[in-house]
Scaffold this active site. Structure first.
Site, short mmCIF file in Angstrom:
data_model
loop_
_atom_site.label_atom_id
_atom_site.label_comp_id
_atom_site.label_asym_id
_atom_site.label_seq_id
_atom_site.Cartn_x
_atom_site.Cartn_y
_atom_site.Cartn_z
N LEU A 125 18.59 10.00 -5.28
CA LEU A 125 17.70 9.98 -6.44
C LEU A 125 16.41 10.76 -6.14
O LEU A 125 16.04 11.68 -6.88
CB LEU A 125 17.38 8.52 -6.78
CG LEU A 125 16.39 8.26 -7.90
CD1 LEU A 125 16.96 8.73 -9.22
CD2 LEU A 125 16.09 6.76 -7.98
N GLU A 127 13.47 13.17 -4.94
CA GLU A 127 13.34 14.60 -4.67
C GLU A 127 11.92 14.88 -4.20
O GLU A 127 11.03 14.06 -4.41
CB GLU A 127 13.62 15.40 -5.95
CG GLU A 127 15.03 15.19 -6.46
CD GLU A 127 15.38 16.08 -7.65
OE1 GLU A 127 14.53 16.92 -8.06
OE2 GLU A 127 16.50 15.93 -8.16
N SER A 132 8.21 8.29 -7.06
CA SER A 132 7.98 7.17 -7.99
C SER A 132 8.36 7.59 -9.40
O SER A 132 8.92 6.79 -10.17
CB SER A 132 6.50 6.77 -7.96
OG SER A 132 6.12 6.39 -6.67
N ARG A 268 2.67 -18.76 26.38
CA ARG A 268 1.50 -18.08 26.94
C ARG A 268 0.34 -19.06 27.13
O ARG A 268 -0.05 -19.77 26.19
CB ARG A 268 1.07 -16.95 25.99
CG ARG A 268 -0.20 -16.25 26.34
CD ARG A 268 -0.04 -15.33 27.52
NE ARG A 268 -1.21 -14.50 27.72
CZ ARG A 268 -1.40 -13.74 28.78
NH1 ARG A 268 -0.47 -13.70 29.74
NH2 ARG A 268 -2.48 -13.00 28.90
N GLN A 336 -0.62 -9.33 16.90
CA GLN A 336 -1.90 -9.91 17.29
C GLN A 336 -1.70 -11.12 18.22
O GLN A 336 -2.42 -11.28 19.21
CB GLN A 336 -2.67 -10.33 16.02
CG GLN A 336 -4.12 -10.70 16.24
CD GLN A 336 -4.96 -9.50 16.67
OE1 GLN A 336 -4.57 -8.35 16.46
NE2 GLN A 336 -6.10 -9.75 17.27
N GLY A 339 -1.04 -10.21 21.63
CA GLY A 339 -2.13 -9.49 22.29
C GLY A 339 -1.67 -8.13 22.79
O GLY A 339 -0.93 -7.42 22.11
N GLU A 363 12.69 2.14 -2.51
CA GLU A 363 13.18 1.56 -3.77
C GLU A 363 12.02 1.10 -4.67
O GLU A 363 12.08 0.06 -5.32
CB GLU A 363 14.18 0.44 -3.50
CG GLU A 363 15.34 1.01 -2.69
CD GLU A 363 16.61 0.21 -2.75
OE1 GLU A 363 16.89 -0.38 -3.80
OE2 GLU A 363 17.31 0.21 -1.73
C1 LIG Z 1 13.25 5.60 5.15
C2 LIG Z 1 13.39 5.89 3.67
C3 LIG Z 1 14.63 5.74 3.06
C4 LIG Z 1 14.80 6.07 1.70
N1 LIG Z 1 16.06 5.99 1.15
C5 LIG Z 1 16.25 6.51 -0.11
C6 LIG Z 1 17.58 6.62 -0.65
O1 LIG Z 1 18.57 6.23 -0.02
N2 LIG Z 1 17.73 7.20 -1.88
C7 LIG Z 1 16.67 7.65 -2.60
O2 LIG Z 1 16.88 8.18 -3.68
N3 LIG Z 1 15.39 7.53 -2.12
C8 LIG Z 1 15.16 6.99 -0.90
N4 LIG Z 1 13.88 6.89 -0.38
C9 LIG Z 1 12.76 7.37 -1.18
C10 LIG Z 1 11.81 6.29 -1.67
O3 LIG Z 1 12.42 5.50 -2.65
C11 LIG Z 1 10.53 6.98 -2.13
O4 LIG Z 1 9.87 7.47 -0.96
C12 LIG Z 1 9.61 6.06 -2.91
O5 LIG Z 1 10.17 5.71 -4.15
C13 LIG Z 1 8.23 6.69 -3.16
O6 LIG Z 1 8.33 8.01 -3.62
P1 LIG Z 1 7.45 9.16 -2.91
O7 LIG Z 1 7.72 9.05 -1.44
O8 LIG Z 1 7.72 10.46 -3.56
O9 LIG Z 1 5.96 8.77 -3.14
P2 LIG Z 1 5.01 9.09 -4.50
O10 LIG Z 1 5.81 8.76 -5.68
O11 LIG Z 1 4.53 10.48 -4.31
O12 LIG Z 1 3.86 8.08 -4.27
C14 LIG Z 1 2.74 8.32 -3.43
C15 LIG Z 1 1.73 7.21 -3.66
O13 LIG Z 1 1.30 7.23 -5.05
C16 LIG Z 1 1.51 5.97 -5.63
N5 LIG Z 1 1.90 6.09 -7.04
C17 LIG Z 1 2.79 6.96 -7.58
N6 LIG Z 1 2.91 6.75 -8.90
C18 LIG Z 1 2.09 5.72 -9.21
C19 LIG Z 1 1.78 5.02 -10.40
N7 LIG Z 1 2.37 5.32 -11.57
N8 LIG Z 1 0.88 4.01 -10.34
C20 LIG Z 1 0.30 3.68 -9.16
N9 LIG Z 1 0.55 4.30 -8.00
C21 LIG Z 1 1.44 5.30 -8.02
C22 LIG Z 1 2.65 5.35 -4.83
O14 LIG Z 1 2.69 3.95 -4.95
C23 LIG Z 1 2.32 5.82 -3.41
O15 LIG Z 1 1.39 4.97 -2.84
C24 LIG Z 1 13.69 6.53 0.95
C25 LIG Z 1 12.43 6.63 1.56
C26 LIG Z 1 12.28 6.35 2.91
C27 LIG Z 1 10.92 6.54 3.54
#
Ligand SMILES: Cc1cc2nc3c(=O)[nH]c(=O)nc-3n(C[C@H](O)[C@H](O)[C@H](O)COP(=O)(O)OP(=O)(O)OC[C@H]3O[C@@H](n4cnc5c(N)ncnc54)[C@H](O)[C@@H]3O)c2cc1C
Length: 379
Positions: A125, A127, A132, A268, A336, A339, A363
């Site tokens: 999903l 990219e 988000s 400890r 914590q 330690g 997710e």
């Molecule tokens: C180890 C790992 C495994 C994963 N596995 C999968 C997978 O199997 N399949 C898949 O499709 N994805 C996967 N993901 C992706 C994951 O779901 C996304 O990283 C996540 O949804 C956040 O998207 P982003 O990293 O682009 O962050 P962004 O969307 O760029 O967010 C950056 C920051 O902005 C904040 N933000 C963004 N929009 C808003 C809003 N409207 N209101 C308030 N704050 C906001 C976010 O909360 C965050 O703090 C994985 C990620 C990791 C790290």
């Protein structure tokens, strides 16, 4: 109201506890260091009929419920969160969309081998420019005759190096000014499909996180998952279920770190007494225990609602949000309490601390969970 697990759920707890302690825990620290993916663990889980746990037996599953699935994820994550996320993603992101939206032929062809543990499940999903805001997908699928030609990329996809095929989303057109997103089942050995596994991560080192590149990947129309334009709705439904898995993973991580901290605090000695006798430490442990119990109870409630066929969007977000923030807080307190030793690899809690962070991101971040809850309560 009945807070007692059923005899089947208790049996799964015992089975998973034995499996996790016997087969998963022993190599967890080493895998964290070497970043080796433990394929053999999932083969054994396949033999135990765990890889299709919450799906019907007719598709190779074990016919268990979502509470049992949550228990399984929790027990794996209590000793190794990398194993926990691999299993959770396999079930709730890999298998679930096929079960929920696949045709009977697609279920036989793709869901059955997943449930039998012959390959791992994954879901594409996210990219680079659509995290988000997953509706901002740029990957495109264009119809040519009876085939779709897909171009684009995905990032952070769990399990794809070990998946023979996976479901992913692509834009197939525009309808009333809105992007029309559709899901496809794509074989990972299809020409033009590349899976790149070279992220340097904070934690979850023995889980597989990949980038997908699709260049003119041809997919027959029979591999379309559900109707054209239903992809957006499908992934919202899929993520609701997935959040129960991440909530359970967070509970497991927190439980594992808490148990290590409690044991250490009793053993400890400083200032001539066990540090667990200092009220500052005892209160931390009391709060850790309380928050974990609350998180677990709420994960089970969301799972139970799902099993009843009731709406569970808000509860899934609440359980994921509360459990993941609990996991981050509990693992921080565990470091914590230990330690200086808490900062050292040998004492394990730093692995739990690093692994916990993902539960606040994957997710749907904590901010997105709060947005969902706010929307559900009418804000
Ligand atoms: C180890 C790992 C495994 C994963 N596995 C999968 C997978 O199997 N399949 C898949 O499709 N994805 C996967 N993901 C992706 C994951 O779901 C996304 O990283 C996540 O949804 C956040 O998207 P982003 O990293 O682009 O962050 P962004 O969307 O760029 O967010 C950056 C920051 O902005 C904040 N933000 C963004 N929009 C808003 C809003 N409207 N209101 C308030 N704050 C906001 C976010 O909360 C965050 O703090 C994985 C990620 C990791 C790290």
């Amino acid at each position: 109201m009945n807070y007692e697990l059923t005899s089947e759920q208790k049996m799964i707890r015992n089975l998973m506890r034995d499996f996790a302690e016997g087969e998963v825990a022993p190599g967890a620290d080493e895998r964290d260091r070497t970043k080796r993916f433990p394929k053999e663990i999932f083969e054994k889980m396949g033999e135990l009929k765990l890889m299709g746990l919450p799906f019907p037996e007719e598709y190779g599953g074990a016919g268990a419920d979502t509470v049992s699935f949550a228990i399984a994820v929790e027990e794996l994550s209590r000793v190794c969160a990398s194993t926990g996320i691999t299993y959770s993603a396999h079930i709730s992101l890999g298998c679930a969309p096929l079960y929920l939206f696949g045709t009977e032929e697609q279920k036989q062809k793709y869901l059955v081998p997943l449930c039998e543990g012959k390959t791992l499940g994954a879901f594409g999903l996210t990219e680079p420019n659509a995290g988000s805001d997953a509706g901002g997908t740029k990957t495109r699928a264009v119809k040519e005759g009876n085939e779709w030609i897909i171009n684009g990329s995905k990032c952070f996809i769990t399990n794809a190096s070990y998946a023979d095929f996976l479901a992913l989303t692509a834009v197939t057109g525009n309808s009333q000014g809105k992007r029309e997103i559709t899901s496809f089942i794509v074989s990972t050995d299809q020409p033009g499909f590349r899976v790149i596994d070279n992220y340097e991560k904070l934690g979850l080192h023995s889980s597989n996180t990949t980038e997908l590149v699709l260049e003119n990947v041809r997919v027959p129309d029979e591999n379309r998952l559900g109707e054209i334009g239903r992809g957006f709705k499908q992934f919202l439904i899929t993520l609701d279920g997935g959040r129960i898995g991440i909530g359970a993973m967070a509970v497991g991580i927190a439980q594992g770190a808490y148990e290590l901290a409690l044991q250490y605090a009793k053993e400890r000695t400083q200032f001539g007494q066990s540090i667990s006798k200092f009220q500052a430490v005892a209160h931390k442990l009391a709060d850790m225990h309380m928050k974990i119990e609350l998180a677990r109870t709420y994960v089970y409630k969301a799972a139970w609602l799902k099993d009843q066929g009731r709406k569970f969007t808000k509860e899934a977000s609440m359980c994921k949000l509360f459990a993941s923030e609990t996991a981050m807080w509990v693992t921080t307190q565990a470091v914590q309490i230990l330690g200086g030793w808490g900062y050292m690899r040998d004492y394990k809690v730093e692995r739990f601390f690093r692994d916990a962070k993902l539960t606040e991101i994957g997710e749907g971040t904590s901010e997105i969970q709060r947005n969902i809850i706010a929307r559900e309560i009418g804000c």
